[in-house]
Design an enzyme around this catalytic site. Sequence first.
Site, mmCIF file in Angstrom:
data_model
loop_
_atom_site.group_PDB
_atom_site.id
_atom_site.type_symbol
_atom_site.label_atom_id
_atom_site.label_comp_id
_atom_site.label_asym_id
_atom_site.label_seq_id
_atom_site.Cartn_x
_atom_site.Cartn_y
_atom_site.Cartn_z
ATOM 1 N N LYS A 1 0.812 -1.224 0.000
ATOM 2 C CA LYS A 1 0.000 0.000 0.000
ATOM 3 C C LYS A 1 0.845 1.274 0.000
ATOM 4 O O LYS A 1 0.533 2.224 -0.711
ATOM 5 C CB LYS A 1 -0.935 0.002 1.210
ATOM 6 C CG LYS A 1 -2.130 -0.924 1.029
ATOM 7 C CD LYS A 1 -3.223 -0.565 2.006
ATOM 8 C CE LYS A 1 -4.525 -1.190 1.562
ATOM 9 N NZ LYS A 1 -5.685 -0.608 2.239
ATOM 10 N N GLU B 206 -3.810 8.389 7.121
ATOM 11 C CA GLU B 206 -4.434 9.168 6.047
ATOM 12 C C GLU B 206 -5.422 10.119 6.687
ATOM 13 O O GLU B 206 -5.957 9.828 7.762
ATOM 14 C CB GLU B 206 -5.228 8.240 5.103
ATOM 15 C CG GLU B 206 -4.415 7.611 4.014
ATOM 16 C CD GLU B 206 -5.248 6.653 3.165
ATOM 17 O OE1 GLU B 206 -6.499 6.700 3.225
ATOM 18 O OE2 GLU B 206 -4.643 5.849 2.447
ATOM 19 N N ARG C 94 -7.212 -7.810 -9.488
ATOM 20 C CA ARG C 94 -7.972 -9.058 -9.603
ATOM 21 C C ARG C 94 -9.365 -8.726 -10.135
ATOM 22 O O ARG C 94 -9.720 -7.559 -10.225
ATOM 23 C CB ARG C 94 -8.129 -9.684 -8.219
ATOM 24 C CG ARG C 94 -8.799 -8.728 -7.243
ATOM 25 C CD ARG C 94 -9.426 -9.387 -6.041
ATOM 26 N NE ARG C 94 -10.303 -8.458 -5.360
ATOM 27 C CZ ARG C 94 -9.959 -7.670 -4.345
ATOM 28 N NH1 ARG C 94 -8.742 -7.701 -3.874
ATOM 29 N NH2 ARG C 94 -10.824 -6.845 -3.801
HETATM 30 P P1 ADP Z 1 -8.930 -2.226 2.263
HETATM 31 O O1 ADP Z 1 -7.792 -2.345 1.292
HETATM 32 O O2 ADP Z 1 -8.618 -2.816 3.597
HETATM 33 O O3 ADP Z 1 -10.237 -2.675 1.679
HETATM 34 P P2 ADP Z 1 -9.281 0.560 1.586
HETATM 35 O O4 ADP Z 1 -8.119 1.479 1.714
HETATM 36 O O5 ADP Z 1 -9.611 0.080 0.211
HETATM 37 O O6 ADP Z 1 -9.079 -0.680 2.563
HETATM 38 O O7 ADP Z 1 -10.563 1.249 2.208
HETATM 39 C C1 ADP Z 1 -11.791 0.588 2.346
HETATM 40 C C2 ADP Z 1 -12.875 1.588 2.689
HETATM 41 O O8 ADP Z 1 -12.550 2.294 3.881
HETATM 42 C C3 ADP Z 1 -13.109 2.677 1.665
HETATM 43 O O9 ADP Z 1 -13.984 2.279 0.656
HETATM 44 C C4 ADP Z 1 -13.700 3.799 2.496
HETATM 45 O O10 ADP Z 1 -15.068 3.601 2.752
HETATM 46 C C5 ADP Z 1 -12.962 3.650 3.793
HETATM 47 N N1 ADP Z 1 -11.765 4.523 3.802
HETATM 48 C C6 ADP Z 1 -10.484 4.154 3.623
HETATM 49 N N2 ADP Z 1 -9.659 5.216 3.703
HETATM 50 C C7 ADP Z 1 -10.428 6.283 3.927
HETATM 51 C C8 ADP Z 1 -10.186 7.685 4.109
HETATM 52 N N3 ADP Z 1 -8.952 8.192 4.072
HETATM 53 N N4 ADP Z 1 -11.241 8.495 4.323
HETATM 54 C C9 ADP Z 1 -12.504 8.003 4.351
HETATM 55 N N5 ADP Z 1 -12.800 6.709 4.204
HETATM 56 C C10 ADP Z 1 -11.785 5.851 3.998
#
Ligand code: ADP
Length: 492
Positions: free
Chosen positions: A122, A205, A298
């Site tokens: 990541k 973040e 994927r």
């Molecule tokens: P993972 O890889 O564990 O699935 P992600 O980074 O893709 O995690 O985030 C999954 C979800 O978490 C996003 O769709 C969003 O709803 C929430 N999310 C992640 N980062 C943020 C952020 N910086 N601000 C708001 N929501 C977030």
Amino acid sequence: MDYADPPFRTILVANRGEIAVRVIRTAKAMGIRTVAVYSEADRSSLHALVADEAVYIGGPEPRDSYLNIEAVIGAAKKTGAEAVHPGYGFLAQRADFVERLEEEGITFIGPPARIQRLVGDKLGARRFFQGAGVEVVPGTFTAVEAKDAPSIAEELGYPVIVKPAGGGGGIGMRIAWSEEELVKAMRDASELAGKAFGRLEVYLEKYLPKARHIEVQVIGDGRGGVLHLFERECSVQRRFQKVVEEAPSPALDDERRERLLSIALKAAKACEYVNAGTFEFLYDPSTDKFYLLEVNSRIQVEHPVTEMITGIDIVREQILVAAGEGTSFKQEEVELRGHAIEARVYAEDPLNGFAPSPGVLKAYRPPEGPWVRVDSGYYAGSEVPMYYDPLLMKIVCWGATREEARRRLVAAIEETVVEGVATNLALLHLVLNSEPFVSGDYNTRILEDWGLLDKLGEYTYRRAAVGRPAKEASPAPKAVEAWKLAARFYGA
Ligand code: ADP
């Protein structure tokens, strides 16, 4: 296209459940022989029954079977499979698996190891894409130590979100609205990250509480081209996991859609993306900006909504690209038609903390009807094992308009009968009928901020009375000659 000469003779599907069944269906339609693998817990699972051949690969624990690289490769060699489709989850994003297949001369139906490594890290991915001129969610580009977290969070501005660097599946992420919460969040996230991913590092973040999750389906053709299949909106989430998805996103007008698609293509070109992938973004309506969240290398659970609005079979394209044949379509041929919504039906108990609810499906009747698609790995009498993700089926409905698709999906849920396990059907019905979802004006906090989870305890809906046996059998009919029956119909 005619498949007198299919791109592979035999492919092995290294997965289970609905996605394995779904991949097998496309392979068969292409004239490809299919091999399923199954664990001890999946002896009578649908994916093992529908494949042309099925190979037992080990015990019910994923590490003994679906995550066991050598067992999967052994099954591929034994059955003469020339290629392996990994589905999603399990081995789908493992660079070491892709490389082991290469050593054996077996084709991986998915992005190459190079891409898996880049987007699987990541923090590395954040550095790469930011460096390529694609704005990522504001935050750090290296791991953060607990002692440095408060000053970094101060600079970013609260709320912030703590994320495991080696993470995925929404596991271990923690939101902090104050320094006090941050200290605890750092500790919890790191502890969970260590347990789940074997890596303690976490990073920060800025948390965007009003953001919408909008993602772009991309396909790299393996010949230097990258194409898009428009976007999906996946903001209906519980604990960062998607529950309902739709395409196109109700948040975008043409200008915003164009902007998002061009950012996604820029990112895909920067990493020379190959095969199917999803570029996930957070869209912040208050600033009208898209931030790259992550890249999923994927096929995704929610891919059917894209298939329904474009008419393109994404698994077929994955197979063609893996075989070196490129995509079957050109970008200018892709048209966005109508609207599709998917609901994920889980065997889980929303009234008991969403605990998984494994068991035998005593009654099981998925919905039917025009423009209703059901992807499932189960059948009446089959068992939902306790070892795997409890996704029972995905119900996907298409409509000429968003409202038509929504109404079809609501009706489909009312027709669905599942007995023997608890399900989230009532939650899906509640969400689809909620004011924010109906209007299309919702975000990733829809369940919390509109109080939908609180309403669930009292929520009931009218289920169609199908799937229940009639109390008494109707009297045995007297034999009727066919012409008399026909006369009844046609009024002769
Ligand atoms: P993972 O890889 O564990 O699935 P992600 O980074 O893709 O995690 O985030 C999954 C979800 O978490 C996003 O769709 C969003 O709803 C929430 N999310 C992640 N980062 C943020 C952020 N910086 N601000 C708001 N929501 C977030």
